[in-house]
Design a protein around this motif. Structure first.
Motif, PDB file in Angstrom:
ATOM      1  N   MET A  30     -34.330 -19.985   4.104  1.00  0.00           N
ATOM      2  CA  MET A  30     -34.608 -21.016   5.093  1.00  0.00           C
ATOM      3  C   MET A  30     -34.220 -22.396   4.565  1.00  0.00           C
ATOM      4  SD  MET A  30     -35.538 -22.018   8.029  1.00  0.00           S
ATOM      5  CE  MET A  30     -36.262 -20.544   8.788  1.00  0.00           C
ATOM      6  N   ARG A  31     -34.516 -22.682   3.306  1.00  0.00           N
ATOM      7  CA  ARG A  31     -34.126 -23.977   2.732  1.00  0.00           C
ATOM      8  C   ARG A  31     -32.614 -24.146   2.758  1.00  0.00           C
ATOM      9  NH1 ARG A  31     -38.466 -22.626  -0.661  1.00  0.00           N
ATOM     10  NH2 ARG A  31     -37.096 -21.700  -2.235  1.00  0.00           N
ATOM     11  N   LYS A  32     -31.892 -23.064   2.492  1.00  0.00           N
ATOM     12  CA  LYS A  32     -30.434 -23.117   2.526  1.00  0.00           C
ATOM     13  C   LYS A  32     -29.939 -23.385   3.939  1.00  0.00           C
ATOM     14  CE  LYS A  32     -26.320 -20.375   1.367  1.00  0.00           C
ATOM     15  NZ  LYS A  32     -25.838 -19.076   0.815  1.00  0.00           N
ATOM     16  N   ARG A  33     -30.545 -22.722   4.925  1.00  0.00           N
ATOM     17  CA  ARG A  33     -30.142 -22.923   6.315  1.00  0.00           C
ATOM     18  C   ARG A  33     -30.426 -24.346   6.769  1.00  0.00           C
ATOM     19  NH1 ARG A  33     -33.122 -19.108   9.954  1.00  0.00           N
ATOM     20  NH2 ARG A  33     -32.113 -20.446  11.489  1.00  0.00           N
ATOM     21  N   VAL A  34     -31.583 -24.872   6.397  1.00  0.00           N
ATOM     22  CA  VAL A  34     -31.935 -26.246   6.761  1.00  0.00           C
ATOM     23  C   VAL A  34     -30.939 -27.223   6.145  1.00  0.00           C
ATOM     24  CG1 VAL A  34     -33.626 -28.073   6.391  1.00  0.00           C
ATOM     25  CG2 VAL A  34     -34.386 -25.817   7.167  1.00  0.00           C
ATOM     26  N   GLY A  42     -25.007 -34.532   9.390  1.00  0.00           N
ATOM     27  CA  GLY A  42     -25.082 -35.778   8.635  1.00  0.00           C
ATOM     28  C   GLY A  42     -26.479 -36.362   8.564  1.00  0.00           C
ATOM     29  N   TRP A  43     -27.513 -35.490   8.609  1.00  0.00           N
ATOM     30  CA  TRP A  43     -28.894 -35.944   8.559  1.00  0.00           C
ATOM     31  C   TRP A  43     -29.469 -35.762   7.171  1.00  0.00           C
ATOM     32  CZ3 TRP A  43     -30.078 -32.325  13.234  1.00  0.00           C
ATOM     33  CH2 TRP A  43     -29.497 -32.874  14.384  1.00  0.00           C
ATOM     34  N   SER A  44     -30.417 -36.610   6.829  1.00  0.00           N
ATOM     35  CA  SER A  44     -31.103 -36.471   5.549  1.00  0.00           C
ATOM     36  C   SER A  44     -32.252 -35.473   5.685  1.00  0.00           C
ATOM     37  CB  SER A  44     -31.648 -37.827   5.087  1.00  0.00           C
ATOM     38  OG  SER A  44     -32.585 -38.327   6.032  1.00  0.00           O
ATOM     39  N   VAL A  45     -32.630 -34.873   4.574  1.00  0.00           N
ATOM     40  CA  VAL A  45     -33.740 -33.923   4.549  1.00  0.00           C
ATOM     41  C   VAL A  45     -34.715 -34.351   3.469  1.00  0.00           C
ATOM     42  CG1 VAL A  45     -34.442 -31.509   4.271  1.00  0.00           C
ATOM     43  CG2 VAL A  45     -32.205 -32.049   5.234  1.00  0.00           C
ATOM     44  N   SER A  46     -35.994 -34.372   3.796  1.00  0.00           N
ATOM     45  CA  SER A  46     -37.004 -34.638   2.775  1.00  0.00           C
ATOM     46  C   SER A  46     -38.008 -33.495   2.787  1.00  0.00           C
ATOM     47  CB  SER A  46     -37.716 -35.975   3.030  1.00  0.00           C
ATOM     48  OG  SER A  46     -38.472 -35.918   4.220  1.00  0.00           O
ATOM     49  N   SER A  67     -48.995 -30.159   8.285  1.00  0.00           N
ATOM     50  CA  SER A  67     -48.329 -30.231   6.981  1.00  0.00           C
ATOM     51  C   SER A  67     -46.839 -30.001   7.209  1.00  0.00           C
ATOM     52  CB  SER A  67     -48.890 -29.177   6.029  1.00  0.00           C
ATOM     53  OG  SER A  67     -50.261 -29.394   5.776  1.00  0.00           O
ATOM     54  N   PRO A  68     -46.061 -31.072   7.443  1.00  0.00           N
ATOM     55  CA  PRO A  68     -44.628 -30.907   7.690  1.00  0.00           C
ATOM     56  C   PRO A  68     -43.868 -30.557   6.416  1.00  0.00           C
ATOM     57  CG  PRO A  68     -45.221 -33.228   7.714  1.00  0.00           C
ATOM     58  CD  PRO A  68     -46.496 -32.471   7.561  1.00  0.00           C
ATOM     59  N   ASN A  69     -42.759 -29.869   6.587  1.00  0.00           N
ATOM     60  CA  ASN A  69     -41.897 -29.525   5.444  1.00  0.00           C
ATOM     61  C   ASN A  69     -40.448 -29.490   5.919  1.00  0.00           C
ATOM     62  OD1 ASN A  69     -41.114 -26.547   6.134  1.00  0.00           O
ATOM     63  ND2 ASN A  69     -43.351 -26.600   6.360  1.00  0.00           N
ATOM     64  N   ALA A  70     -39.528 -29.597   4.970  1.00  0.00           N
ATOM     65  CA  ALA A  70     -38.090 -29.581   5.281  1.00  0.00           C
ATOM     66  C   ALA A  70     -37.802 -30.494   6.470  1.00  0.00           C
ATOM     67  CB  ALA A  70     -37.615 -28.151   5.557  1.00  0.00           C
ATOM     68  N   VAL A  71     -38.153 -31.761   6.324  1.00  0.00           N
ATOM     69  CA  VAL A  71     -38.088 -32.716   7.427  1.00  0.00           C
ATOM     70  C   VAL A  71     -36.701 -33.338   7.532  1.00  0.00           C
ATOM     71  CG1 VAL A  71     -39.060 -34.822   8.388  1.00  0.00           C
ATOM     72  CG2 VAL A  71     -40.529 -33.231   7.124  1.00  0.00           C
ATOM     73  N   MET A  72     -36.114 -33.243   8.716  1.00  0.00           N
ATOM     74  CA  MET A  72     -34.827 -33.884   8.989  1.00  0.00           C
ATOM     75  C   MET A  72     -35.060 -35.077   9.907  1.00  0.00           C
ATOM     76  SD  MET A  72     -32.425 -30.524   9.656  1.00  0.00           S
ATOM     77  CE  MET A  72     -33.746 -29.360  10.040  1.00  0.00           C
ATOM     78  N   GLN A  73     -34.590 -36.239   9.505  1.00  0.00           N
ATOM     79  CA  GLN A  73     -34.691 -37.414  10.373  1.00  0.00           C
ATOM     80  C   GLN A  73     -33.403 -37.519  11.171  1.00  0.00           C
ATOM     81  OE1 GLN A  73     -36.123 -41.014   8.630  1.00  0.00           O
ATOM     82  NE2 GLN A  73     -36.194 -42.073  10.593  1.00  0.00           N
ATOM     83  N   VAL A  74     -33.513 -37.206  12.454  1.00  0.00           N
ATOM     84  CA  VAL A  74     -32.352 -37.169  13.344  1.00  0.00           C
ATOM     85  C   VAL A  74     -32.033 -38.553  13.874  1.00  0.00           C
ATOM     86  CG1 VAL A  74     -31.450 -36.140  15.471  1.00  0.00           C
ATOM     87  CG2 VAL A  74     -32.921 -34.793  13.949  1.00  0.00           C
ATOM     88  N   GLY A  85     -40.160 -28.165   9.764  1.00  0.00           N
ATOM     89  CA  GLY A  85     -41.021 -27.003   9.719  1.00  0.00           C
ATOM     90  C   GLY A  85     -42.454 -27.471   9.547  1.00  0.00           C
ATOM     91  N   TYR A  86     -43.400 -26.605   9.886  1.00  0.00           N
ATOM     92  CA  TYR A  86     -44.792 -27.043   9.777  1.00  0.00           C
ATOM     93  C   TYR A  86     -45.728 -25.879   9.492  1.00  0.00           C
ATOM     94  CZ  TYR A  86     -45.392 -25.102  14.486  1.00  0.00           C
ATOM     95  OH  TYR A  86     -45.428 -24.253  15.557  1.00  0.00           O
ATOM     96  N   ASN A  87     -46.840 -26.239   8.880  1.00  0.00           N
ATOM     97  CA  ASN A  87     -48.043 -25.422   8.852  1.00  0.00           C
ATOM     98  C   ASN A  87     -49.130 -26.287   9.473  1.00  0.00           C
ATOM     99  OD1 ASN A  87     -47.227 -22.973   7.304  1.00  0.00           O
ATOM    100  ND2 ASN A  87     -46.790 -24.487   5.719  1.00  0.00           N
TER     101      ASN A  87
END
Length: 214
Positions: A30-34, A42-46, A67-74, A85-87
């Motif tokens: 999933m991290r690879k796909r994100v 061209g988006w950043s991921v945190s 609890s957000p994860n693998a956050v992309m700021q569009v 992604g979230y929990n």
């Protein structure tokens, strides 16, 4: 300890290890796909997002602990858009944690009271829902459940355009969906959104809903 107990414990241990290995593998995939998806656009991921995202989540969904994860700021301020992604779990009680992918869009229009929550309707579940509001037309109420402690706000926000957008979803992809509208944001989330195409769809849907309620 008898032989049978040793065998049972050994099998249990192997199952636990197997589950851990599978979860680790799936997480890495999933991290690879994100990363690939974000790079394509061209988006950043945190890993955890930022303070602005957390503040917006607090406005849109104050009763849940996100609890957000693998956050992309569009999109950036003043109308930020995040895909992540979230929990999530309730801040009170012992309800289970759920996970999935969500899109949160910020708007610069009216600050909405609420929040108003719209969920894909589960027959029978309606009777257990607190603060249910009969918003929208008959067809809409067959497909979705609306909840808000301020009924007048739900009746205002579930306008004709919001109805149309969500009924199109119910007639199209139709996977379970949750929408929360409050403060300066609109949050669309689902545990069904797992592919790049579904992420594209989630972003487009959130943008349309933002335009409908701004």
């Amino acid at each position: 300890m008898g032989t049978g107990e040793i065998v049972v414990m050994s099998i249990f241990g192997l199952l636990c290890v197997g589950a851990l290995v599978l979860a680790t593998y799936q997480g890495a995939q999933m991290r690879k796909r994100v990363a690939n998806y974000a790079a394509l656009h061209g988006w950043s991921v945190s890993r955890l997002g930022d303070a602005r995202l957390n503040a917006l989540l607090g406005e849109v969904s104050p009763e849940l602990d996100w609890s957000p994860n693998a956050v992309m700021q569009v999109e950036g301020p003043p109308e930020s858009l995040y895909l992540f992604g979230y929990n999530v779990r309730p801040k009170t009680g012992r309800s289970n944690t759920s996970s999935g992918r969500a899109c949160l869009v910020e708007h610069a229009g009216r600050v909405h009271q609420g929040p108003v929550e719209i969920q894909t309707r589960t027959p029978g579940f309606d009777r257990l829902v607190e603060n249910r509001v009969k918003a929208g037309g008959e067809k809409f109420r067959e497909e979705f459940t609306v909840m808000c402690v301020r009924p007048e706000e739900a009746l205002r926000l579930v306008n004709a355009e919001v109805e149309r957008i969500l009924l199109e979803h119910a007639a199209g992809p139709s996977w379970n969906l949750s929408v929360a509208i409050g403060g300066r944001g609109v949050l669309v989330s689902s545990h069904w959104a797992e592919t790049d195409q579904e992420w594209d769809y989630l972003i487009a849907l959130a943008r349309r809903l933002r335009a409908a309620v701004r």
